[in-house]
Scaffold this motif. Structure first.
Motif, short mmCIF file in Angstrom:
data_model
loop_
_atom_site.label_atom_id
_atom_site.label_comp_id
_atom_site.label_asym_id
_atom_site.label_seq_id
_atom_site.Cartn_x
_atom_site.Cartn_y
_atom_site.Cartn_z
N ASN A 1 0.73 -1.13 -0.19
CA ASN A 1 0.03 0.01 0.01
C ASN A 1 0.62 1.23 0.23
OD1 ASN A 1 1.03 0.13 2.44
ND2 ASN A 1 -0.83 0.20 3.67
N ASP A 2 1.86 1.30 -0.59
CA ASP A 2 2.86 2.50 -0.78
C ASP A 2 3.40 3.01 0.65
OD1 ASP A 2 2.67 2.39 -3.65
OD2 ASP A 2 0.87 3.71 -3.66
N ALA A 3 3.65 2.01 1.65
CA ALA A 3 3.89 2.21 2.94
C ALA A 3 3.42 3.21 3.76
CB ALA A 3 5.61 2.71 2.82
N ALA A 4 1.97 3.16 3.49
CA ALA A 4 1.06 3.81 4.25
C ALA A 4 0.92 3.04 5.88
CB ALA A 4 -0.12 4.16 3.90
N PHE A 5 1.65 3.69 6.72
CA PHE A 5 1.49 3.30 8.08
C PHE A 5 0.73 3.72 8.90
CE2 PHE A 5 3.13 2.57 12.42
CZ PHE A 5 3.34 1.02 12.46
N HIS A 6 -0.53 2.85 9.50
CA HIS A 6 -1.63 3.44 10.28
C HIS A 6 -1.39 2.92 11.93
CE1 HIS A 6 -3.58 5.36 6.98
NE2 HIS A 6 -3.13 4.33 6.32
N PRO A 7 -1.92 3.70 12.74
CA PRO A 7 -1.86 3.06 14.18
C PRO A 7 -2.39 1.46 14.36
CG PRO A 7 -2.32 5.51 14.32
CD PRO A 7 -2.63 4.90 12.66
N TYR A 8 -3.25 1.30 13.61
CA TYR A 8 -4.06 0.05 13.80
C TYR A 8 -3.08 -1.03 13.11
CZ TYR A 8 -5.58 0.91 8.95
OH TYR A 8 -5.83 1.41 7.72
N CYS A 9 -2.21 -0.75 12.27
CA CYS A 9 -1.19 -1.46 11.71
C CYS A 9 -0.08 -2.05 13.00
CB CYS A 9 -0.07 -1.10 10.87
SG CYS A 9 -1.18 -0.70 9.12
N LEU A 10 0.33 -1.23 13.66
CA LEU A 10 1.09 -1.34 14.89
C LEU A 10 0.40 -2.28 16.09
CD1 LEU A 10 3.69 -0.87 16.32
CD2 LEU A 10 2.73 1.18 17.36
N ILE A 11 -0.88 -1.73 16.10
CA ILE A 11 -1.73 -2.77 17.23
C ILE A 11 -1.92 -3.89 16.70
CG2 ILE A 11 -4.10 -3.03 18.17
CD1 ILE A 11 -4.34 0.24 18.06
N VAL A 12 -2.17 -4.22 15.51
CA VAL A 12 -2.34 -5.83 15.03
C VAL A 12 -0.97 -6.32 14.93
CG1 VAL A 12 -3.08 -6.89 12.82
CG2 VAL A 12 -4.37 -4.94 13.50
N LEU A 13 0.03 -5.66 14.42
CA LEU A 13 1.44 -6.29 14.72
C LEU A 13 1.77 -6.73 16.14
CD1 LEU A 13 4.09 -6.22 12.78
CD2 LEU A 13 4.95 -4.60 14.36
N ILE A 14 1.48 -6.12 16.99
CA ILE A 14 1.76 -6.39 18.34
C ILE A 14 0.96 -7.59 18.82
CG2 ILE A 14 1.41 -5.62 20.80
CD1 ILE A 14 2.47 -2.70 19.66
#
Length: 90
Positions: free
Chosen positions: A62-75
């Protein structure tokens, strides 16, 4: 960002959290070595490789669009793998 891209991003982040947990477990001897310079270099390389690979793949998705929910799901993926690993160790 459309819904399909968001779902793919969330799924990738979750799976990458699991992968990162396994990667840290495999490199446990390098990260927690008694020699300080090996510990420092090993930790730096593990983090560098992990972050670069995550953002390179995220760039493809997605063209390196980073959202806070990405971090939450990663954790969440990281901790789920930890829980599953503890369950199977018993």
């Amino acid at each position: 960002m459309d819904l399909e891209t968001q779902i793919i991003t969330l799924a990738f982040s979750f799976l990458y959290g699991i992968f990162f947990s396994l990667f840290v477990t495999v490199n446990h001897k390098i990260i927690y070595n008694s020699k300080k310079w090996i510990k420092l270099l090993g930790t730096f390389l593990v983090v560098l490789i992990s972050v670069l690979s995550y953002f390179l793949i995220l760039r493809f998705i997605n063209d390196a669009a980073f959202h806070p929910y990405c971090l939450i799901v990663l954790i969440a993926g990281y901790y789920l793998e930890q829980i599953i690993a503890k369950h199977f160790k018993k």
